[in-house]
Design an enzyme around this catalytic site. Sequence first.
Site, PDB file in Angstrom:
ATOM      1  N   CYS B 124       5.906  -7.563  -8.133  1.00 52.65           N
ATOM      2  CA  CYS B 124       5.700  -6.125  -7.940  1.00 52.65           C
ATOM      3  C   CYS B 124       6.990  -5.346  -7.705  1.00 52.65           C
ATOM      4  O   CYS B 124       7.024  -4.134  -7.859  1.00 52.65           O
ATOM      5  CB  CYS B 124       4.734  -5.917  -6.789  1.00 52.65           C
ATOM      6  SG  CYS B 124       3.318  -7.017  -6.930  1.00 52.65           S
ATOM      7  N   HIS B 271       4.372   1.019  -6.042  1.00 53.72           N
ATOM      8  CA  HIS B 271       3.667  -0.023  -6.791  1.00 53.72           C
ATOM      9  C   HIS B 271       2.174   0.180  -6.562  1.00 53.72           C
ATOM     10  O   HIS B 271       1.728   0.278  -5.407  1.00 53.72           O
ATOM     11  CB  HIS B 271       4.131  -1.397  -6.291  1.00 53.72           C
ATOM     12  CG  HIS B 271       3.177  -2.496  -6.618  1.00 53.72           C
ATOM     13  ND1 HIS B 271       2.789  -2.760  -7.910  1.00 53.72           N
ATOM     14  CD2 HIS B 271       2.515  -3.373  -5.827  1.00 53.72           C
ATOM     15  CE1 HIS B 271       1.930  -3.759  -7.890  1.00 53.72           C
ATOM     16  NE2 HIS B 271       1.739  -4.147  -6.646  1.00 53.72           N
ATOM     17  N   ASN B 301      -4.218  -3.639 -10.772  1.00 59.03           N
ATOM     18  CA  ASN B 301      -2.847  -3.936 -10.359  1.00 59.03           C
ATOM     19  C   ASN B 301      -2.188  -4.795 -11.444  1.00 59.03           C
ATOM     20  O   ASN B 301      -2.542  -5.956 -11.622  1.00 59.03           O
ATOM     21  CB  ASN B 301      -2.894  -4.671  -9.014  1.00 59.03           C
ATOM     22  CG  ASN B 301      -1.534  -5.114  -8.509  1.00 59.03           C
ATOM     23  OD1 ASN B 301      -0.558  -5.185  -9.273  1.00 59.03           O
ATOM     24  ND2 ASN B 301      -1.456  -5.433  -7.236  1.00 59.03           N
TER      25      ASN B 301
END
Lengths: 57, 344
Positions: B124, B271, B301
Amino acid sequence: MKGKTNLKELEEYDSLSVLSIIAMIDEKFGKKIPGQNFQSITTVKSLMELIGIENFE
Amino acid sequence: MLLLSKSNHGIKMSCKLIKIEYYLPKKKLTNKQLETQFPEWNAEKIEYKTGIRERHIVNEDETALDIGFKAAKKVLQNYDRSRIDFLLFCTQSPDYYSPSGSCILQDKLGLRTDIGAFDYNLGCSGFVYGLAMAKSIISIGIAENVLLITSETYTKHIHQKDKSNRTIFGDGAAATIIEKSKKKGILEFSLGTDGSGFDNLIVPNGGLRKRFDINAKEIDDGSGSIRTENNLYMNGPEIFNFTIKAVPLAVERCLAKNNTNLDQIDFVIFHQANKYMIEYLRKKIKIPNKKFYNNMLFTGNTVSATIPIALKDCIDNNIVKNGDKLLLVGFGVGYSWAATIIEI
């Protein structure tokens, strides 16, 4: 919800509920509770003990 | 020293983010489909709680390299590809241990052979790290036009019965071009690393420490998700604890390094981990809601691709405009985190 209420038996209790509890404890008490401690939580009372019962007196 | 100043023409070189494109695999996994497989799940409830309605999933024969290639092809349309003189490829789902995916991509994309290319393994935090490396490479004169590909396919690591992780993660790839410029477009960085939490977000088997185990046992986590040691494991509460600690500090340090404050920042992109987590971080750091992006409705995600996907969507939808100062913060697996400010 009472002191004896078992959180894990609530229909709404899921993995995201644990995140909400972590957020609540961080926000209200400025404390971080290790993730594995959440496995031992059952009732509202056990959660209060984890946070520190002195915070509720 | 003399050589260095000559190659720099006496000017310290800066760089700017020029173009972003992204690619999402065709196949989708919707909340409705999850509800069918996990009857105790409810499609509307998933969306309300996670901010995710659907995620894109690669096919069995499709890899992070393939979707990274598609994103790069898009960004190189109407761009003279012979100008690219460095390629960075970020993924944790490589085709091979060896060679680097970046070498394969150089050839597939028809890039010059007299250019630099390498892979790096980050999750990430990968996009912001990529900007840091692109800036370094450009500012010391190694290259002028860097192609940064951040591509991830976590779904390949996730067990079919892992309700939680299948809900959160989706696959996606982004390709970004960073060019040398007179104007400072990418400002100072604040990076962070804490390996003490390495096993809280991990694919335990399949590397060389613990080989892929065809007989790996199924593990029930007690909340209705099942996985084996060959699959992705995420300790959600611990990851959340980490972000509560690391992200506010990273933001503070990044702002300090740039001698600025939140009032001077036009927009913030974190993120896109999950709606609940980043909304809590936003409130904790006291970032005004109107300056904050929280949208993973159609992607989930996508790890190192979330920030460039969000950035591209913000540019296309006029949520941000030319000249805006943006704070970007990536955080997660490692633990690894990175923050910077860019001017678009």
